[in-house]
Design a protein around this motif. Structure first.
Motif, PDB file in Angstrom:
ATOM      1  N   GLN A 238       9.625  -2.092  -6.829  1.00 12.40           N
ATOM      2  CA  GLN A 238       8.467  -0.989  -7.859  1.00 12.40           C
ATOM      3  C   GLN A 238       7.183  -1.249  -7.274  1.00 12.40           C
ATOM      4  OE1 GLN A 238       9.491  -1.438 -11.971  1.00 12.40           O
ATOM      5  NE2 GLN A 238      11.494  -2.363 -11.189  1.00 12.40           N
ATOM      6  N   LEU A 239       6.987  -2.154  -6.291  1.00 12.62           N
ATOM      7  CA  LEU A 239       5.520  -2.346  -5.889  1.00 12.62           C
ATOM      8  C   LEU A 239       4.800  -0.956  -5.426  1.00 12.62           C
ATOM      9  CD1 LEU A 239       5.956  -5.770  -3.946  1.00 12.62           C
ATOM     10  CD2 LEU A 239       5.108  -5.323  -6.017  1.00 12.62           C
ATOM     11  N   LEU A 240       3.546  -0.784  -6.151  1.00 12.79           N
ATOM     12  CA  LEU A 240       2.855   0.303  -5.604  1.00 12.79           C
ATOM     13  C   LEU A 240       1.938   0.306  -4.581  1.00 12.79           C
ATOM     14  CD1 LEU A 240       1.976   1.314  -9.381  1.00 12.79           C
ATOM     15  CD2 LEU A 240       3.764   2.368  -8.104  1.00 12.79           C
ATOM     16  N   ILE A 241       1.421  -0.671  -4.286  1.00 12.33           N
ATOM     17  CA  ILE A 241       0.477  -0.968  -3.180  1.00 12.33           C
ATOM     18  C   ILE A 241       0.561  -2.283  -2.459  1.00 12.33           C
ATOM     19  CG2 ILE A 241      -1.276  -2.062  -4.436  1.00 12.33           C
ATOM     20  CD1 ILE A 241      -3.195  -0.078  -3.075  1.00 12.33           C
ATOM     21  N   TYR A 242       1.092  -3.323  -2.925  1.00 14.23           N
ATOM     22  CA  TYR A 242       1.381  -4.619  -2.076  1.00 14.23           C
ATOM     23  C   TYR A 242       2.412  -4.258  -1.037  1.00 14.23           C
ATOM     24  CZ  TYR A 242       1.834  -9.329  -0.882  1.00 14.23           C
ATOM     25  OH  TYR A 242       1.853 -10.554  -0.177  1.00 14.23           O
ATOM     26  N   GLY A 243       2.002  -4.752   0.216  1.00 17.84           N
ATOM     27  CA  GLY A 243       2.685  -4.858   1.435  1.00 17.84           C
ATOM     28  C   GLY A 243       2.665  -3.331   2.065  1.00 17.84           C
ATOM     29  N   ARG A 244       2.042  -2.491   1.364  1.00 14.13           N
ATOM     30  CA  ARG A 244       2.385  -0.951   1.759  1.00 14.13           C
ATOM     31  C   ARG A 244       1.125  -0.518   2.898  1.00 14.13           C
ATOM     32  NH1 ARG A 244       5.436   2.462  -1.033  1.00 14.13           N
ATOM     33  NH2 ARG A 244       4.002   4.014  -0.874  1.00 14.13           N
ATOM     34  N   GLU A 245       0.511  -1.300   3.526  1.00 14.04           N
ATOM     35  CA  GLU A 245      -0.747  -0.931   4.270  1.00 14.04           C
ATOM     36  C   GLU A 245      -0.206   0.088   5.381  1.00 14.04           C
ATOM     37  OE1 GLU A 245       0.772  -4.822   5.972  1.00 14.04           O
ATOM     38  OE2 GLU A 245       0.404  -4.127   3.896  1.00 14.04           O
ATOM     39  N   ASP A 246      -1.075   0.886   5.623  1.00 15.20           N
ATOM     40  CA  ASP A 246      -0.931   2.349   6.449  1.00 15.20           C
ATOM     41  C   ASP A 246       0.065   3.198   5.803  1.00 15.20           C
ATOM     42  OD1 ASP A 246      -2.701   0.952   8.498  1.00 15.20           O
ATOM     43  OD2 ASP A 246      -0.936  -0.229   9.311  1.00 15.20           O
ATOM     44  N   GLY A 247       0.621   2.936   4.799  1.00 18.43           N
ATOM     45  CA  GLY A 247       1.341   3.941   4.037  1.00 18.43           C
ATOM     46  C   GLY A 247       0.604   4.994   3.167  1.00 18.43           C
ATOM     47  N   ALA A 248       1.618   5.761   2.765  1.00 19.60           N
ATOM     48  CA  ALA A 248       0.566   6.771   1.793  1.00 19.60           C
ATOM     49  C   ALA A 248       0.466   6.098   0.427  1.00 19.60           C
ATOM     50  CB  ALA A 248       1.556   8.099   1.610  1.00 19.60           C
ATOM     51  N   CYS A 249      -0.698   6.480  -0.266  1.00 14.38           N
ATOM     52  CA  CYS A 249      -0.887   5.896  -1.730  1.00 14.38           C
ATOM     53  C   CYS A 249       0.062   6.930  -2.475  1.00 14.38           C
ATOM     54  CB  CYS A 249      -2.292   6.243  -2.002  1.00 14.38           C
ATOM     55  SG  CYS A 249      -2.759   6.034  -3.841  1.00 14.38           S
ATOM     56  N   THR A 250       0.743   6.215  -3.574  1.00 18.39           N
ATOM     57  CA  THR A 250       1.760   6.943  -4.166  1.00 18.39           C
ATOM     58  C   THR A 250       1.103   7.761  -5.403  1.00 18.39           C
ATOM     59  OG1 THR A 250       1.585   4.851  -5.838  1.00 18.39           O
ATOM     60  CG2 THR A 250       3.420   5.197  -4.377  1.00 18.39           C
TER      61      THR A 250
END
Length: 289
Positions: A238-250
């Motif tokens: 369910q993480l929205l931003i942590y660990g999602r570097e270079d991915g698209a913002c939800t």
């Protein structure tokens, strides 16, 4: 790791697994885990014959309440508890074993060997290190918006390191600070005293909601965390931003960036979490003479 949701999950499972059990013997194979008393032999002797009544939590610490003693345990990076039959093989890196009189035992395993245990008489634990300088509990009723602001709103420190400081707010670690700041739309490098009333209200709500959802999901198993029954947490899905570097913002579809703030890897959406005064200035061409 583990942070408040993970420690709270361990607390709940340990309550179910060892509450009411009487300790027959304690074996310590890594003395430095035991911080108080100084001698592990004294630690083991003091616990023998005592019964675990309940398990509580203070910040990221477990408080194991026995009849006449309090055991304060910090898991640090990779410490974990598990309940086993006494005849089961002992896994590598198992450093403390609490043998019960019912044929089972509680085992503490710690690959990194950073965990700690302190033993106190009832009432002494909250008045002494490591618990005596801890801040507000973010899931307690006493953690109101007013109490939150009173503790940190006047400080000039960047908001992320401030939230990570256990002397102000306990239990928050890197994962949940990144998540809460993103949810609140606040850049992690904002100085606390620059936040306005609406910012504080959003951040307060985001902290409570993020931690609440994480506890409900059993915490986040980013690396090696499991609860007292060997089960992984599920909040990492369910993480929205942590660990999602270079991915698209939800939220906006922009690119999530990873930087370092206060020595910690930090995930931010520059569009959803703008840093005032840090916008790129247009280059002005010199006038032709």
């Amino acid at each position: 790791m583990p942070e408040l949701p993970e420690v709270e999950t361990v607390r709940r499972t340990l309550n179910e697994l060892v509450g009411g059990k009487r300790i027959e013997r304690v074996t310590v194979t890594l003395p430095r885990i035991i911080q108080r008393p100084a001698e592990p032999e004294a630690f083991a002797a003091a616990l023998a014959g005592h019964t675990i009544q309940t398990v509580e939590r203070r910040g990221k610490f477990l408080r194991i309440l026995l009849d006449g003693l309090v055991l304060v345990s910090h898991l640090r990076m990779e410490g974990r508890y598990g309940v086993y039959r006494q005849d089961e093989p002992v896994e590598l890196h198992t450093h403390v074993r609490f043998r019960f009189d019912d044929g089972t035992e509680l085992r503490y395993k710690d690959v990194r060997q950073f965990g700690t245990m302190h033993l106190f008489a009832p009432g002494e634990d909250l008045a002494n290190a490591p618990l005596n300088k801890l801040g507000l509990e973010p899931l307690d009723d006493a953690f109101t918006l007013q109490a939150f602001k009173r503790e940190v709103a006047h400080r000039t420190t960047k908001i992320k390191p401030l939230l990570l400081n256990q002397a102000h707010i306990v239990g928050l670690g890197n994962i949940y600070v990144d998540e809460a700041l993103f949810t609140a739309g606040i850049h992690p490098e904002r100085a606390a005293d620059t936040l306005k009333a609406p910012d504080w209200a959003r951040l307060y709500d985001a902290i409570r909601a993020t931690l609440g959802r994480a506890v409900d999901a059993g915490g986040s198993s980013i690396k090696s965390y499991v609860n007292g029954q060997g089960e992984m947490g599920m909040f990492q899905h369910q993480l929205l931003i942590y660990g999602r570097e270079d991915g698209a913002c939800t939220r906006c579809g922009g690119t999530i960036v990873k930087t370092v703030v206060g020595g910690r890897g930090t995930h931010t959406c520059p569009a959803c979490q703008p840093l005032p005064g840090n916008r790129l200035k247009a280059k002005v061409k010199p006038r032709a003479k």
